[in-house]
Design an enzyme around this catalytic site. Structure first.
Site, PDB file in Angstrom:
ATOM      1  N   GLY A 123      -5.791   3.579   4.045  1.00 59.01           N
ATOM      2  CA  GLY A 123      -4.847   3.241   2.990  1.00 59.01           C
ATOM      3  C   GLY A 123      -4.607   1.776   2.728  1.00 59.01           C
ATOM      4  O   GLY A 123      -3.719   1.437   1.942  1.00 59.01           O
ATOM      5  N   CYS A 241     -18.303  -2.405   2.981  1.00 58.61           N
ATOM      6  CA  CYS A 241     -18.193  -3.509   3.939  1.00 58.61           C
ATOM      7  C   CYS A 241     -19.530  -3.676   4.641  1.00 58.61           C
ATOM      8  O   CYS A 241     -19.604  -3.902   5.844  1.00 58.61           O
ATOM      9  CB  CYS A 241     -17.048  -3.307   4.931  1.00 58.61           C
ATOM     10  SG  CYS A 241     -17.175  -1.822   5.943  1.00 58.61           S
TER      11      CYS A 241
END
Length: 299
Positions: A123, A241
């Protein structure tokens, strides 16, 4: 060998980035990562948070690009770390790398918009998106991991001041459940995490080239699923990422060649010479390694 990298990974970086940049990247992956905070603008401002933490005798420096970020040049404070910093208990900040903040900002979500965070994870970007669309917008957060969804639906929304803004469901969002289509959809796709090796050193030895090829198939499938939720004229942001071209430009190229992908056009970053893709590098921007691609659905 100099930076304790698997041979295949070092070879990829040399081929894709050049020898000099690959060497600098390898060195950066062996250095401590920055400790960076994101001011929660639902409750405070970056300047107010900077003043509050500085008053406690902790050095903080504003991040270069993110208007939310503060990083700690002395690393994690002793005696409890960041969790004991002024403002943590009140939800005035989250711990979030500047690169991760820039991914949320790349959506350019606005007050009142409907946003889907399609791979919400724990989140971090969800709460950042909530700050962008508040007070009248909505963020629909979804993750395939049920345990992560439970965390999103728990007390963190109240702590972040995002109750009524962030919505978590047990089924994937559809156009019907989000009001006909989203203004922007963020796909922070599952990946090799090769851009965050300085935070997870053992990961460099845990991944293999064969596994990464399997991951790219998942990434393209998830991106295509998420793209169906974008309304005409809406925006789509794909991020990882990873610092491997096959997961980044490779997946973006493959998406653009699909029938669905042809319904989207490049959505250029402002002030970046008409490019719709960007890579963040630890030895250049000081962030973790990230890739971002942006599109706009033809209207």
């Amino acid at each position: 060998a100099a930076w304790s990298l698997p041979q295949w990974l070092a070879k990829c970086w040399v081929e894709e980035l050049g020898a000099y940049s690959a060497f600098a990247l390898g060195r950066a992956m062996c250095a401590p990562a920055r400790v960076t905070l994101r001011a929660n603008t639902l409750k405070t401002t970056r300047l107010a948070l900077l003043s509050k933490i500085t008053a406690a005798g902790i050095r903080v420096v504003p991040t270069a690009e993110s208007p939310w970020g503060l990083w700690l040049p002395d690393g994690r404070p002793p005696g409890g770390g960041v969790w004991k910093l002024p403002g943590w208990d009140e939800g005035l900040f989250e711990v979030q790398d500047e690169g991760s903040q820039l991914i949320a900002l790349a959506t350019e979500a606005k007050h009142g918009e409907v946003v889907v965070d399609f791979c919400a994870g724990r989140g971090g970007k969800t709460w950042a998106l909530a700050a962008l669309v508040a007070p009248s917008g909505n963020v629909h957060a979804w993750d395939i991991d049920a345990d992560l969804r439970k965390q999103l639906a728990g007390s963190r929304a109240e702590r972040a001041g995002a109750v009524g803004i962030v919505h978590v469901t047990d089924t994937p969002p559809t156009k019907g459940t989000i009001g006909g289509g989203a203004d922007v959809v963020l796909v922070d796709a599952p990946c090799s995490s090769s851009g965050a090796l300085r935070r997870h050193p053992s990961q460099r030895w845990a991944m293999s080239q064969a596994e990464i090829l399997n991951i790219t198939q998942v990434q393209l499938r998830v991106l295509c699923e998420a793209a169906t939720l974008v309304r005409p004229g809406g925006r789509l942001v794909y991020a990882t990422c990873s610092l491997l071209r096959v997961e980044n430009e490779g997946v973006a190229d493959a998406f653009e060649l699909t029938p669905l992908g042809t319904e989207f056009r490049p959505w250029h970053f402002p002030g970046r010479n008409c490019v719709h893709r960007r890579t963040l590098l630890p030895h250049v921007e000081g962030t973790d390694g990230f890739f971002i691609a942006r599109w706009e659905r033809r209207g």
